[in-house]
Design a protein around this motif. Structure first.
Motif, PDB file in Angstrom:
ATOM      1  N   ASP B 105     -12.053   0.527  -3.085  1.00 21.81           N
ATOM      2  CA  ASP B 105     -11.402   0.402  -1.779  1.00 21.81           C
ATOM      3  C   ASP B 105     -11.221  -1.069  -1.389  1.00 21.81           C
ATOM      4  O   ASP B 105     -12.167  -1.863  -1.442  1.00 21.81           O
ATOM      5  CB  ASP B 105     -12.218   1.126  -0.699  1.00 21.81           C
ATOM      6  CG  ASP B 105     -11.903   2.616  -0.661  1.00 21.81           C
ATOM      7  OD1 ASP B 105     -10.914   3.028  -1.308  1.00 21.81           O
ATOM      8  OD2 ASP B 105     -12.641   3.360   0.008  1.00 21.81           O
ATOM      9  N   THR B 106      -9.993  -1.395  -0.988  1.00 14.31           N
ATOM     10  CA  THR B 106      -9.679  -2.760  -0.550  1.00 14.31           C
ATOM     11  C   THR B 106      -9.575  -2.785   0.967  1.00 14.31           C
ATOM     12  O   THR B 106      -9.616  -1.731   1.621  1.00 14.31           O
ATOM     13  CB  THR B 106      -8.325  -3.200  -1.114  1.00 14.31           C
ATOM     14  OG1 THR B 106      -7.328  -2.314  -0.575  1.00 14.31           O
ATOM     15  CG2 THR B 106      -8.314  -3.108  -2.633  1.00 14.31           C
ATOM     16  N   LEU B 107      -9.395  -3.995   1.524  1.00 13.23           N
ATOM     17  CA  LEU B 107      -9.225  -4.092   2.970  1.00 13.23           C
ATOM     18  C   LEU B 107      -8.001  -3.300   3.413  1.00 13.23           C
ATOM     19  O   LEU B 107      -7.985  -2.673   4.462  1.00 13.23           O
ATOM     20  CB  LEU B 107      -9.083  -5.557   3.392  1.00 13.23           C
ATOM     21  CG  LEU B 107     -10.353  -6.406   3.221  1.00 13.23           C
ATOM     22  CD1 LEU B 107     -10.133  -7.791   3.823  1.00 13.23           C
ATOM     23  CD2 LEU B 107     -11.549  -5.709   3.870  1.00 13.23           C
ATOM     24  N   GLN B 108      -6.952  -3.340   2.564  1.00 14.03           N
ATOM     25  CA  GLN B 108      -5.738  -2.591   2.892  1.00 14.03           C
ATOM     26  C   GLN B 108      -6.039  -1.092   2.967  1.00 14.03           C
ATOM     27  O   GLN B 108      -5.554  -0.383   3.850  1.00 14.03           O
ATOM     28  CB  GLN B 108      -4.665  -2.876   1.822  1.00 14.03           C
ATOM     29  CG  GLN B 108      -3.348  -2.153   2.060  1.00 14.03           C
ATOM     30  CD  GLN B 108      -2.811  -2.396   3.471  1.00 14.03           C
ATOM     31  OE1 GLN B 108      -2.779  -3.537   3.956  1.00 14.03           O
ATOM     32  NE2 GLN B 108      -2.418  -1.319   4.167  1.00 14.03           N
ATOM     33  N   ASP B 109      -6.921  -0.609   2.045  1.00 11.44           N
ATOM     34  CA  ASP B 109      -7.301   0.808   2.070  1.00 11.44           C
ATOM     35  C   ASP B 109      -8.001   1.158   3.385  1.00 11.44           C
ATOM     36  O   ASP B 109      -7.779   2.215   3.965  1.00 11.44           O
ATOM     37  CB  ASP B 109      -8.244   1.127   0.898  1.00 11.44           C
ATOM     38  CG  ASP B 109      -7.492   1.175  -0.437  1.00 11.44           C
ATOM     39  OD1 ASP B 109      -6.307   1.588  -0.416  1.00 11.44           O
ATOM     40  OD2 ASP B 109      -8.082   0.799  -1.458  1.00 11.44           O
TER      41      ASP B 109
END
Ligand code: HEM
Ligand SMILES: [Cu+2]
Lengths: 473, 251
Positions: B105-109
């Motif tokens: 999971d990324t910040l965008q996620d």
């Protein structure tokens, strides 16, 4: 005419044997609380459980035995069921002794769910305890049903409850004792049914793992426990109605006031137990208020009518005072005094202070020991001492009465005092902050020993008088 | 009070560190409950915060999720959203943290998960990730387990919700996929909000209850078991009817 029938004699024997043993357990507990008998400290809770269940059971069966003997003067209880009651009680008591003495079962006299299944004792001892309750409950249920059957053979229900007196009729004559016994038996059947439900729910958990609602179990358990103790007391009061007139030389008859007061008891008594749940915040508030109202309504009318009735009976009568009449009268007084303590405790605002302090054992010991025990002891004394015995000794009677009354009230006073000082009940050892609890416990043990000495003296004397009387008959 | 944290942490460091599990060199919480490790979070807006700083003085509802979950995560988060909206107080009385447990999971996620739930700018809600080591600390402390599932990128896991007050775990619940225990969820949120909850459903099979607590409304309602309380009186009446009617007219 006043010789004891075999069955009543057997109930007397049960009482005279078991009560001193159970009282000794009580003295042991007080001594442990005072800091003595260190070796017994680990036994405090098993002994407390045995003492509580044992005392409640013994005095319930003693009261039932006496009620059966009073009933036998007016109606015909079955002798066979009487023998079954005795046998079932003895078996139940033996099982109880085994689970406490061998299994150290120690869940307290009202074995609140789910404690019996989660204590330090082995599971078999909890199962044996429940089995013992099953035997006792089933036996007593059958016994109660038979006594009611005997009443039903002679009276309609309306007559047995004295309703015809309200219409101004006095035929058929219903002795007040019969009215009170009827009311008590009806309540008693409800109490025993509740015990059956509790036992079934426990069994369900043991067998299938289905747990129960703790609040429901507590309601049912106190429905049973409170009601059983409450009606034992009423059965004892019935004895005073039956016997005191013999000594006052005047009748104590049923009248509309007596009928109304005891019918009020019948209508309300099954709700009084709710005062045991004042601290259960999950119980809705409405039921709590109902508990207070029902406690007052089930206690006050009958008590006031009885006490005034007894005072009027004795007032300016040529009262014949001997051990029997002294004990019966003292028993009514103990009921009233303990009752005041109980009514105080059933008041919600006072209960928030007194709950689970020694105030609780203070008031229930007052009406159980100085009430019920005195009434039954008075009844046994009455049966054992025919009027014209050459053996009568007012001095000995006074000595016994003094030991019993003095010992008992000294013992209670320490409970009341400690309760007012917020000493908790059910503490085996008091921490340093509660050191005054230990002091009062020591004094209480001394008074209780005096009482026990008085009781042993009374029991031996009663048996001796009874044997003299039967020999000369 | 924020300024008290360093001192408090130092104290805890000295008292707890020797026997704390793993690398739990920090923990927060005072008093008797289970103290949780004070892990470092990376929030959806790119900022960093300690768990203890996130909610400040407020109690915290903590749950785990991952963006690509095709199972319980999104439904559970939306149940939680719904429950907090009904009970009220999010952002003022308590804070909610959804912590990703998937390293992918990324910040965008995080941001897209918040947006999918309509929670992008909702006060009181935070979505965050943390490092694997820190994640192990917090999942270990809460007893949360996720195992890689047969389908690639998916995990086998239950939904967990923990109620945290002053750094201490005060209550936790889990919800398996397909079984929604809304009652319990509502009760937990109300409890965290400071309401006194007298009745909590007990897990496991239960025979009959006498009262039911409706966590949505906070009302105590009668239940079937109450009828059992009438049984003794009815039994007694039945016995009377049998004994007195059967015995016929008395003489
Ligand atoms: C000489 C007579 C007696 C003595 C010395 C005595 C003593 C005691 C003591 C010390 C306790 C424990 C109090 C505490 O919680 O700290 C107790 C409890 C109790 N007693 Fe007695 N008692 C006597 C007579 C009776 C009688 C006649 C009855 C009933 C008919 C009775 C019924 C009970 C019950 C039900 C409990 C409560 C047990 C529990 O908490 O589970 N006692 N007694
Ligand atoms: Cu998921």
């Amino acid at each position: 005419m006043r010789t004891i029938d075999t069955q009543t004699a057997l109930w007397m024997a049960v009482t005279f044997i078991l009560f001193p043993v159970l009282a000794l357990l009580g003295i042991t507990m007080r001594t442990v609380q005072a800091g003595g008998l260190e070796a017994m400290a680990g036994w405090f809770y098993p002994l407390m459980t045995l003492h509580g269940v044992g005392m409640v059971g013994v005095w319930y069966v003693a009261a039932m035995g006496c009620a059966a003997s009073v009933l036998a003067r007016h109606v015909a209880p079955s002798p066979l069921i009487g023998r079954i009651a005795l046998a079932g009680t003895v078996i139940g008591v033996l099982m109880l002794l085994a689970c406490v003495l061998l299994g150290r079962f120690a869940a307290g006299w009202y074995f609140l769910y789910p404690l019996p299944l989660h204590g330090e004792w082995p599971l078999w001892s909890a199962v044996l305890f429940l089995a013992s309750l099953t035997v006792l409950g089933a036996t007593w249920l059958v016994w109660s049903l038979d006594l009611l059957r005997a009443i039903a053979a002679r009276f309609t229900l309306a007559q047995a409850l004295g309703w015809h007196y309200l219409r101004g009729q006095t035929e058929p004559v219903l002795p007040p004792s019969l009215l009170i016994v009827t009311v008590s038996l009806i309540a008693g059947i409800a109490a025993l049914v509740s015990a059956v439900i509790v036992i079934v729910l426990f069994a369900l958990e043991l067998l299938t793992g289905t747990s129960s609602d703790a609040l429901l179990m507590k309601n049912l358990t106190f429905f049973f426990g409170h009601t059983l103790v409450n009606l034992s007391m009423y059965l004892g009061v019935a004895l005073a109605y039956e016997i005191l007139p013999d000594y006052a030389g005047r009748p104590w008859k049923t009248n509309p006031v007596v009928v109304v007061s005891w019918n009020t008891v019948l209508a309300i008594v099954l709700l009084a137990y709710l005062h045991h749940l004042y601290m259960d915040f999950a119980q809705p508030g409405g039921l709590q208020y109902l508990g207070q109202v029902a406690s007052y309504a089930s206690a006050l009318p009958a008590a006031i009518v009885t006490i005034f009735g007894a005072l009027l009976l004795v007032y300016r009568a040529t009262m014949r005072w001997n051990l029997a009449s002294i004990l019966l009268f003292a028993g009514l007084a103990g009921w009233a005094i303990g009752g005041i303590g109980a009514v105080i405790d059933s008041t919600i605002s006072a209960n928030t202070r007194l709950h689970n302090t020694l105030w609780v054992p203070a008031h229930f010991h007052t009406y159980m020991l100085a009430g019920l025990v005195f009434l039954i002891a008075g009844y046994f004394a009455h049966l054992a001492r025919p009027a014209a015995t050459a053996d009568a000794s007012p001095r000995r009677d006074r000595t016994i009465a003094l030991l019993l009354v003095g010992g008992a009230y000294g013992f209670f006073a320490m409970f009341y005092l400690a309760g007012a000082w917020s000493i908790p009940r059910r503490f085996a050892a008091y921490p340093a902050e509660l050191a005054h609890g230990a002091t009062t416990a020591g004094i209480a043990a001394a008074f209780a020993t005096l009482f026990l000495a008085g009781f042993l003296y009374y029991a031996l004397d009663t048996v001796r008088q009874w044997r003299t009387a039967t020999r000369t008959d | 009070m924020r300024t008290a944290w360093p001192g408090l942490l130092l104290t805890l460091l000295l008292t707890l560190a020797p026997d704390a599990p793993g690398h739990a060199d920090t923990g927060f919480g005072i008093g008797g409950g289970q103290a949780l490790p004070d892990i470092r979070l990376e929030l959806g807006d790119g900022s960093n915060a300690l768990l203890s700083e996130l909610a400040g003085q407020q109690p915290l509802l903590l749950t785990f999720f991952y963006r690509r979950c095709t199972g319980v995560c999104t439904p559970f988060l939306s149940l939680l959203h719904d429950a907090t909206a009904r009970v009220g107080g999010a952002g003022s009385d308590y804070h909610i943290l959804a912590l990703s447990f998937d390293e992918a999971d990324t910040l965008q996620d995080l941001r897209s998960q918040a947006a999918a739930l309509g929670l992008a700018d909702t006060a009181g809600w935070s979505f965050a990730t943390t490092t694997p080591a820190q994640l192990r600390l917090i999942t270990g402390a809460l007893g949360f387990e996720a195992r890689p599932a047969a389908q690639p990128g998916q995990f086998d896991h239950a939904a967990l919700l923990a109620a945290v007050r002053q750094g201490q775990l005060i209550d936790r619940m889990t919800m398996a996929a397909g079984r929604s225990d809304l009652r319990r969820l509502h009760a937990l949120v109300r409890e965290l909000r400071g309401e006194f909850i007298p009745v909590l459903p007990r897990p496991g099979r239960m025979a009959l209850g006498c009262f039911r607590f409706d966590a949505r409304t906070g009302l105590i309602l009668p239940d079937w078991g109450l009828l059992l309380l009438a049984a003794p009186a009815l039994g007694s009446l039945g016995a009377l009817a049998l004994l007195f009617v059967r015995s016929g007219p008395p003489r």
